[in-house]
Design a protein around this motif. Structure first.
Motif, PDB file in Angstrom:
ATOM      1  N   GLU A 216       0.814  -1.215   0.000  1.00 27.27           N
ATOM      2  CA  GLU A 216       0.000   0.000   0.000  1.00 27.27           C
ATOM      3  C   GLU A 216       0.848   1.266   0.000  1.00 27.27           C
ATOM      4  OE1 GLU A 216      -3.191   0.315  -0.311  1.00 27.27           O
ATOM      5  OE2 GLU A 216      -3.698  -1.810  -0.303  1.00 27.27           O
ATOM      6  N   LEU A 217       1.950   1.253   0.717  1.00 23.27           N
ATOM      7  CA  LEU A 217       2.792   2.455   0.832  1.00 23.27           C
ATOM      8  C   LEU A 217       3.892   2.519  -0.207  1.00 23.27           C
ATOM      9  CD1 LEU A 217       3.181   2.624   4.719  1.00 23.27           C
ATOM     10  CD2 LEU A 217       1.464   3.702   3.280  1.00 23.27           C
ATOM     11  N   GLY A 218       4.038   1.479  -1.007  1.00 26.71           N
ATOM     12  CA  GLY A 218       5.083   1.490  -2.025  1.00 26.71           C
ATOM     13  C   GLY A 218       6.481   1.398  -1.461  1.00 26.71           C
ATOM     14  N   ILE A 219       6.681   0.572  -0.434  1.00 29.63           N
ATOM     15  CA  ILE A 219       7.977   0.415   0.216  1.00 29.63           C
ATOM     16  C   ILE A 219       8.648  -0.845  -0.308  1.00 29.63           C
ATOM     17  CG2 ILE A 219       9.187   0.120   2.410  1.00 29.63           C
ATOM     18  CD1 ILE A 219       6.857   1.557   3.754  1.00 29.63           C
ATOM     19  N   THR A 220       9.915  -0.742  -0.661  1.00 29.96           N
ATOM     20  CA  THR A 220      10.705  -1.892  -1.084  1.00 29.96           C
ATOM     21  C   THR A 220      11.608  -2.302   0.071  1.00 29.96           C
ATOM     22  OG1 THR A 220      10.671  -1.095  -3.363  1.00 29.96           O
ATOM     23  CG2 THR A 220      12.303  -2.778  -2.809  1.00 29.96           C
ATOM     24  N   TYR A 221      11.309  -3.446   0.666  1.00 35.77           N
ATOM     25  CA  TYR A 221      12.074  -3.915   1.824  1.00 35.77           C
ATOM     26  C   TYR A 221      13.262  -4.742   1.335  1.00 35.77           C
ATOM     27  CZ  TYR A 221      13.146  -6.071   6.329  1.00 35.77           C
ATOM     28  OH  TYR A 221      13.780  -6.487   7.473  1.00 35.77           O
ATOM     29  N   THR A 222      14.465  -4.343   1.719  1.00 33.58           N
ATOM     30  CA  THR A 222      15.683  -5.049   1.343  1.00 33.58           C
ATOM     31  C   THR A 222      16.321  -5.627   2.598  1.00 33.58           C
ATOM     32  OG1 THR A 222      16.945  -2.984   1.508  1.00 33.58           O
ATOM     33  CG2 THR A 222      16.113  -3.593  -0.668  1.00 33.58           C
ATOM     34  N   PHE A 223      16.820  -6.837   2.482  1.00 33.99           N
ATOM     35  CA  PHE A 223      17.457  -7.490   3.616  1.00 33.99           C
ATOM     36  C   PHE A 223      18.845  -6.904   3.851  1.00 33.99           C
ATOM     37  CE2 PHE A 223      14.406 -10.529   1.972  1.00 33.99           C
ATOM     38  CZ  PHE A 223      13.756 -10.917   3.126  1.00 33.99           C
ATOM     39  N   PRO A 224      19.287  -6.847   5.102  1.00 32.78           N
ATOM     40  CA  PRO A 224      20.631  -6.335   5.369  1.00 32.78           C
ATOM     41  C   PRO A 224      21.688  -7.262   4.792  1.00 32.78           C
ATOM     42  CG  PRO A 224      19.665  -7.270   7.354  1.00 32.78           C
ATOM     43  CD  PRO A 224      18.575  -7.241   6.327  1.00 32.78           C
ATOM     44  N   PRO A 225      22.838  -6.751   4.374  1.00 33.14           N
ATOM     45  CA  PRO A 225      23.875  -7.612   3.782  1.00 33.14           C
ATOM     46  C   PRO A 225      24.460  -8.562   4.811  1.00 33.14           C
ATOM     47  CG  PRO A 225      24.713  -5.385   4.125  1.00 33.14           C
ATOM     48  CD  PRO A 225      23.252  -5.344   4.430  1.00 33.14           C
ATOM     49  N   GLU A 226      24.854  -9.735   4.347  1.00 26.73           N
ATOM     50  CA  GLU A 226      25.477 -10.703   5.225  1.00 26.73           C
ATOM     51  C   GLU A 226      26.867 -10.222   5.660  1.00 26.73           C
ATOM     52  OE1 GLU A 226      25.567 -14.409   3.236  1.00 26.73           O
ATOM     53  OE2 GLU A 226      23.379 -14.638   3.175  1.00 26.73           O
ATOM     54  N   TYR A 227      27.279 -10.754   6.823  1.00 25.09           N
ATOM     55  CA  TYR A 227      28.581 -10.351   7.351  1.00 25.09           C
ATOM     56  C   TYR A 227      29.682 -10.898   6.452  1.00 25.09           C
ATOM     57  CZ  TYR A 227      32.587  -9.979  10.452  1.00 25.09           C
ATOM     58  OH  TYR A 227      33.816  -9.702  10.974  1.00 25.09           O
ATOM     59  N   TYR A 228      30.596 -10.057   6.063  1.00 29.71           N
ATOM     60  CA  TYR A 228      31.700 -10.461   5.203  1.00 29.71           C
ATOM     61  C   TYR A 228      32.979  -9.861   5.750  1.00 29.71           C
ATOM     62  CZ  TYR A 228      34.866 -10.689   1.216  1.00 29.71           C
ATOM     63  OH  TYR A 228      35.948 -10.912   0.415  1.00 29.71           O
ATOM     64  N   ARG A 229      33.994 -10.703   5.820  1.00 32.88           N
ATOM     65  CA  ARG A 229      35.284 -10.243   6.312  1.00 32.88           C
ATOM     66  C   ARG A 229      36.358 -10.647   5.318  1.00 32.88           C
ATOM     67  NH1 ARG A 229      37.732 -10.975  12.412  1.00 32.88           N
ATOM     68  NH2 ARG A 229      39.703  -9.909  12.048  1.00 32.88           N
ATOM     69  N   ARG A 230      37.245  -9.744   5.031  1.00 37.31           N
ATOM     70  CA  ARG A 230      38.310 -10.016   4.080  1.00 37.31           C
ATOM     71  C   ARG A 230      39.291 -11.031   4.665  1.00 37.31           C
ATOM     72  NH1 ARG A 230      42.506  -5.505   1.599  1.00 37.31           N
ATOM     73  NH2 ARG A 230      43.603  -6.918   0.159  1.00 37.31           N
ATOM     74  N   VAL A 231      39.581 -12.052   3.881  1.00 39.36           N
ATOM     75  CA  VAL A 231      40.459 -13.128   4.343  1.00 39.36           C
ATOM     76  C   VAL A 231      41.913 -12.697   4.124  1.00 39.36           C
ATOM     77  CG1 VAL A 231      41.109 -15.539   4.057  1.00 39.36           C
ATOM     78  CG2 VAL A 231      38.715 -14.852   3.800  1.00 39.36           C
ATOM     79  N   THR A 232      42.665 -12.642   5.214  1.00 38.80           N
ATOM     80  CA  THR A 232      44.087 -12.313   5.153  1.00 38.80           C
ATOM     81  C   THR A 232      44.891 -13.434   5.804  1.00 38.80           C
ATOM     82  OG1 THR A 232      43.935 -11.089   7.239  1.00 38.80           O
ATOM     83  CG2 THR A 232      43.622  -9.838   5.199  1.00 38.80           C
ATOM     84  N   ARG A 233      46.180 -13.436   5.568  1.00 38.70           N
ATOM     85  CA  ARG A 233      47.031 -14.476   6.155  1.00 38.70           C
ATOM     86  C   ARG A 233      47.091 -14.353   7.680  1.00 38.70           C
ATOM     87  NH1 ARG A 233      52.491 -14.127   2.688  1.00 38.70           N
ATOM     88  NH2 ARG A 233      51.995 -11.918   2.887  1.00 38.70           N
ATOM     89  N   ARG A 234      47.061 -13.128   8.149  1.00 36.43           N
ATOM     90  CA  ARG A 234      47.074 -12.950   9.600  1.00 36.43           C
ATOM     91  C   ARG A 234      45.783 -13.494  10.222  1.00 36.43           C
ATOM     92  NH1 ARG A 234      47.540  -7.077  12.704  1.00 36.43           N
ATOM     93  NH2 ARG A 234      47.397  -7.911  14.821  1.00 36.43           N
ATOM     94  N   TRP A 235      44.642 -13.224   9.562  1.00 36.76           N
ATOM     95  CA  TRP A 235      43.373 -13.725  10.095  1.00 36.76           C
ATOM     96  C   TRP A 235      43.313 -15.252  10.044  1.00 36.76           C
ATOM     97  CZ3 TRP A 235      39.112 -16.223   7.772  1.00 36.76           C
ATOM     98  CH2 TRP A 235      37.979 -16.285   8.569  1.00 36.76           C
ATOM     99  N   LEU A 236      43.844 -15.866   8.959  1.00 36.32           N
ATOM    100  CA  LEU A 236      43.861 -17.325   8.862  1.00 36.32           C
ATOM    101  C   LEU A 236      44.744 -17.945   9.939  1.00 36.32           C
ATOM    102  CD1 LEU A 236      44.057 -17.803   4.984  1.00 36.32           C
ATOM    103  CD2 LEU A 236      42.118 -18.280   6.456  1.00 36.32           C
ATOM    104  N   ALA A 237      45.921 -17.342  10.178  1.00 41.49           N
ATOM    105  CA  ALA A 237      46.810 -17.865  11.213  1.00 41.49           C
ATOM    106  C   ALA A 237      46.169 -17.749  12.595  1.00 41.49           C
ATOM    107  CB  ALA A 237      48.133 -17.119  11.176  1.00 41.49           C
ATOM    108  N   LYS A 238      45.491 -16.608  12.842  1.00 42.95           N
ATOM    109  CA  LYS A 238      44.824 -16.422  14.135  1.00 42.95           C
ATOM    110  C   LYS A 238      43.682 -17.419  14.311  1.00 42.95           C
ATOM    111  CE  LYS A 238      42.655 -12.813  16.916  1.00 42.95           C
ATOM    112  NZ  LYS A 238      42.229 -11.388  16.947  1.00 42.95           N
TER     113      LYS A 238
END
Length: 281
Positions: A216-238
């Protein structure tokens, strides 16, 4: 010996004198060239075809056009080259366009005598002389009438979403005309966050009402983006180290549980082996 301050002052004075002499020289050359053009035109009494744009351009960034009219040459004022053509903004569709000026205001819509008054009074009661806030109020009531649960509903989630929608669209229309208004932009973003929270609650509790409100109000509901984290060597080692620590802790806990079970089993054996001794007659 001279101090550093005196030396600096002398340098500044020398720079000022140099710039002044340079400006004087430029203005003198400009006057001489202009005088030579007018003097040549007066002697010949005709328009000289040799006068072209490069002769009248005194600076690389300036342009001057010569307009010849009978016995005299008129020089236009030099124009800088940084001027840009103005861009027309696209018209933003207003939510108040569908409100006809003959419609009554919200507070007079339920009054039967408002239809039988003369034309002068009726102009005061209709939207013909109404301000922006009164028109926005009537628009809010129209949106509320589309999504409310009953006639007396004024506090449900659907009604609050309708009021926030009218407010957000009003802010969008204002920011299209005044894009540098940071305060209204902040209020609009806050209203969008509040509406998003209420739609999230409505979607979780009453999905049918959620679909009706969005339609009725013409609203387009969009879901929030999923959590994404950049994969780095430091993060993999941790992450590998944390997994290793977790596994070692689980092994230690398993060993402690086994020891507790063995101790409990040993504690139960002597009580079960002891039997009551009979009396000898």
């Amino acid at each position: 010996m001279r101090s550093a301050r005196a030396y600096t002052n002398e340098r500044r004075l020398l720079y000022i004198i140099t710039m002044a002499l340079k400006n004087i020289f430029r203005s003198t050359v400009l006057g001489l060239r202009t005088w030579s053009v007018f003097a040549g035109a007066r002697q010949d009494n005709t328009v000289l075809p040799a006068i072209k744009q490069p002769q009248c351009s005194f600076f690389a960034n300036w342009t001057s056009t010569s307009i010849c009219k009978r016995d005299e040459i008129l020089l236009n004022q030099p124009v800088r080259q940084y001027a840009r053509p103005s861009r027309k903004k696209q018209e933003f569709p207003s939510q108040l366009q569908d409100l006809h000026p003959s419609m009554l205001k919200h507070e007079y819509a339920s009054v039967p005598l408002a239809q039988s008054v003369d034309d002068v009074v009726k102009k005061l009661l209709t939207l013909e002389l109404a301000n922006h806030s009164e028109k926005l109020r009537l628009k809010e009531e129209q949106l509320i009438a589309k999504v409310r649960r009953d006639e007396n509903d004024r506090s449900s989630t659907e009604v609050k979403v309708a009021i926030l929608t009218a407010c957000i669209r009003n802010f969008q229309e204002h920011l299209h005309k005044h894009p540098k208004d940071k305060a209204n932009k902040r209020w609009m973003l806050m209203a969008i966050d509040r509406r998003k929270t209420k739609l999230k609650i409505l979607r979780r509790t009453r999905y049918d009402s959620f679909e009706k409100v969005c339609q009725e109000l013409g609203i387009t509901y969009t879901f929030p983006p999923e959590y994404y984290r950049r994969v780095t060597r430091r993060w993999l080692a941790k992450k590998a180290f944390c997994n290793k620590v977790f596994q070692e802790v689980q092994k230690q806990k398993a060993e402690q549980r086994e020891k507790q079970r063995a101790a409990e089993a040993k504690g139960k054996e002597p009580t079960s082996s002891t039997e009551p001794q009979g009396t000898v007659a």
